[in-house]
Design an enzyme around this catalytic site. Structure first.
Site, mmCIF file in Angstrom:
data_model
loop_
_atom_site.group_PDB
_atom_site.id
_atom_site.type_symbol
_atom_site.label_atom_id
_atom_site.label_comp_id
_atom_site.label_asym_id
_atom_site.label_seq_id
_atom_site.Cartn_x
_atom_site.Cartn_y
_atom_site.Cartn_z
ATOM 1 N N TYR A 146 0.798 -1.399 0.025
ATOM 2 C CA TYR A 146 -0.194 -0.056 -0.114
ATOM 3 C C TYR A 146 0.932 1.192 0.065
ATOM 4 O O TYR A 146 1.769 1.274 0.727
ATOM 5 C CB TYR A 146 -0.993 -0.062 1.226
ATOM 6 N N ASP A 229 9.090 2.383 -0.317
ATOM 7 C CA ASP A 229 8.257 3.040 0.431
ATOM 8 C C ASP A 229 8.452 2.632 1.913
ATOM 9 O O ASP A 229 7.990 1.436 2.189
ATOM 10 C CB ASP A 229 6.747 2.462 0.183
ATOM 11 N N LYS A 257 4.929 8.596 9.090
ATOM 12 C CA LYS A 257 4.836 8.111 10.582
ATOM 13 C C LYS A 257 6.049 8.624 11.323
ATOM 14 O O LYS A 257 5.706 9.892 11.870
ATOM 15 C CB LYS A 257 4.763 6.496 10.374
#
Length: 410
Positions: A146, A229, A257
């Site tokens: 994702y 990613d 994050k």
């Protein structure tokens, strides 16, 4: 007469005001057999308190950024001090320069970095840059990974998310994770290969031996760029992310994050030669009014400057304790861990790709989730997510969780 709970009242109101009652689908709990989401009121360390005053041992940690736990005093102090000087300026600040320096120092492949506000924004900008640098349109991604909710990452099959309303142009070539042969068959003419170096959105799925090295080789041979990613793995599996841990350097890196210390901030970076294609010095446009927000950069700096080698040694020790405990507690389930992230699959395993993850029993995982929640332990409300360790999770919290899992498996 049954008394309506505060959570039920909030959920009923939310359903009228917010689609589905939540501002991100992952917060819904239908997948684990519950109607209402968990409405949080406050957090402290490894614990979360809901609007009813119930306290939970939290293994979600806002999906990973809180590596020092909830309401970390040093981070709070840094944010409050920054807020007193102003919450946003729309012009350059010292904090964003300092945070960029911390990222460049930590992440092996990054010489320059652009700060943005979300992982989705960072990923779509990295893809745009890769396409401009190569002059190619198609790109490769992996089923079960994702990279945010921008159109290119959700088009076609394999993202794990079904949606209407996107521009389906055939630009994405989807391959099974950990399958180099599948990549080799479609890499010619691709702008880039976009990959989570440790998959964290179909549960924790580590790269097979040689997988990342093989992607690096195929990109070099074909002229495609390799994009990692590291929104989840960056500053979590090592200070320099998965590229440090596995010794494979990408051309571009996407971060989020932990890099924002729990506030909305993300980034993408790479070699100066590539990054200087971005406006205002280059011909690839990218912009953001709140990029490098002073509160977020203050939080990020507070966290990143404390991530010493000793922090990762301790996270590894605690992660190993959690992994072994869960293996012993649930011997017919599969436990997979990389550093301070782990998943307990309702499936014998191993899990190496999306089809393996989908073989897990959603019903059994839902039973585990509800049983743990009743015992005051909050894990991800989805089989296909991770448990996130923090320095606030001590041996007692680990042992409490393991004991609860063992009790539910008995």
């Amino acid at each position: 007469m049954t008394q309506t709970t505060r959570a039920a009242e909030l959920y009923a109101r939310a359903l009228e005001l917010i689609p589905g009652g939540v501002n991100s689908p992952v917060r819904a709990m239908k997948a684990v057999g519950l109607d209402e989401p968990l409405f949080a009121r406050r957090g402290e360390g490894a614990y979360l308190e809901d609007v009813e005053g119930r306290r939970y041992l939290d293994w979600v940690l806002s999906w990973g950024p809180l590596i020092f736990g909830h309401a970390d005093p040093e981070t709070i102090e840094a944010v409050v001090a920054a807020a007193r000087e102003g919450t946003t300026f729309g012009t350059a600040t010292e904090g964003e320069v300092e945070l960029a320096a911390e990222i460049v120092d930590a992440v092996p492949s990054v010489e320059q970095v652009r700060l943005v506000s979300s992982g989705t924004e960072a990923a779509m900008s990295a893809l745009r840059l890769a396409r401009a640098a190569t002059g190619r349109e198609p790109f490769i991604r992996f089923a079960g990974c994702y990279h945010g909710h921008a159109d290119p990452f959700l088009s076609e099959a394999g993202s794990g998310v079904a949606t209407l309303g996107i521009r389906a142009s055939g630009e994405g070539r989807v391959a099974p994770y950990n399958d180099l042969g599948a990549v080799q068959a479609v890499v010619e003419g691709a702008a880039c290969v976009f990959v989570e170096p440790v998959a964290g959105n179909m549960g924790v799925v580590p790269p097979a031996d040689g997988f990342l090295e093989g992607l690096r080789r195929l990109c070099d041979e074909s002229g495609a760029l390799l994009v990692f990613d590291e929104v989840i793995t960056g500053f979590r599996v090592a200070r320099g992310g998965a590229q440090e841990r596995f010794g494979v350097l990408p051309d571009l890196t996407v971060l989020g994050k932990i890099v924002g210390g729990g506030l909305p901030l993300a980034a993408f970076g790479g070699p100066a030669e590539l990054m200087e294609r971005l406006a205002p010095v280059g011909d690839v446009y990218q912009a953001g009014t709140l990029s490098g927000n002073p509160l977020a950069t203050a939080a990020g700096l507070s966290v990143l400057r404390r991530l010493t080698p000793e922090v990762y040694e301790e996270l590894e020790r605690r992660g190993a304790r959690l992994e072994q405990g869960l293996r012993d507690a649930a011997p017919d389930w599969c436990v997979q861990r990389v550093g301070a992230m782990a998943t307990l699959f309702a499936h014998p395993g191993p899990v190496r790709k999306l089809d393996d993850a989908r073989a897990s029993s959603a019903d059994r995982y839902g039973e585990l989730f509800r049983g743990l929640l009743e015992r005051g332990i909050y894990v991800a409300p989805s089989q296909f997510e991770a448990l996130f360790l923090s320095l606030a999770h001590g041996d007692d919290e680990i042992d409490q969780t393991v004991a609860a899992v063992a009790d539910l498996m008995a």
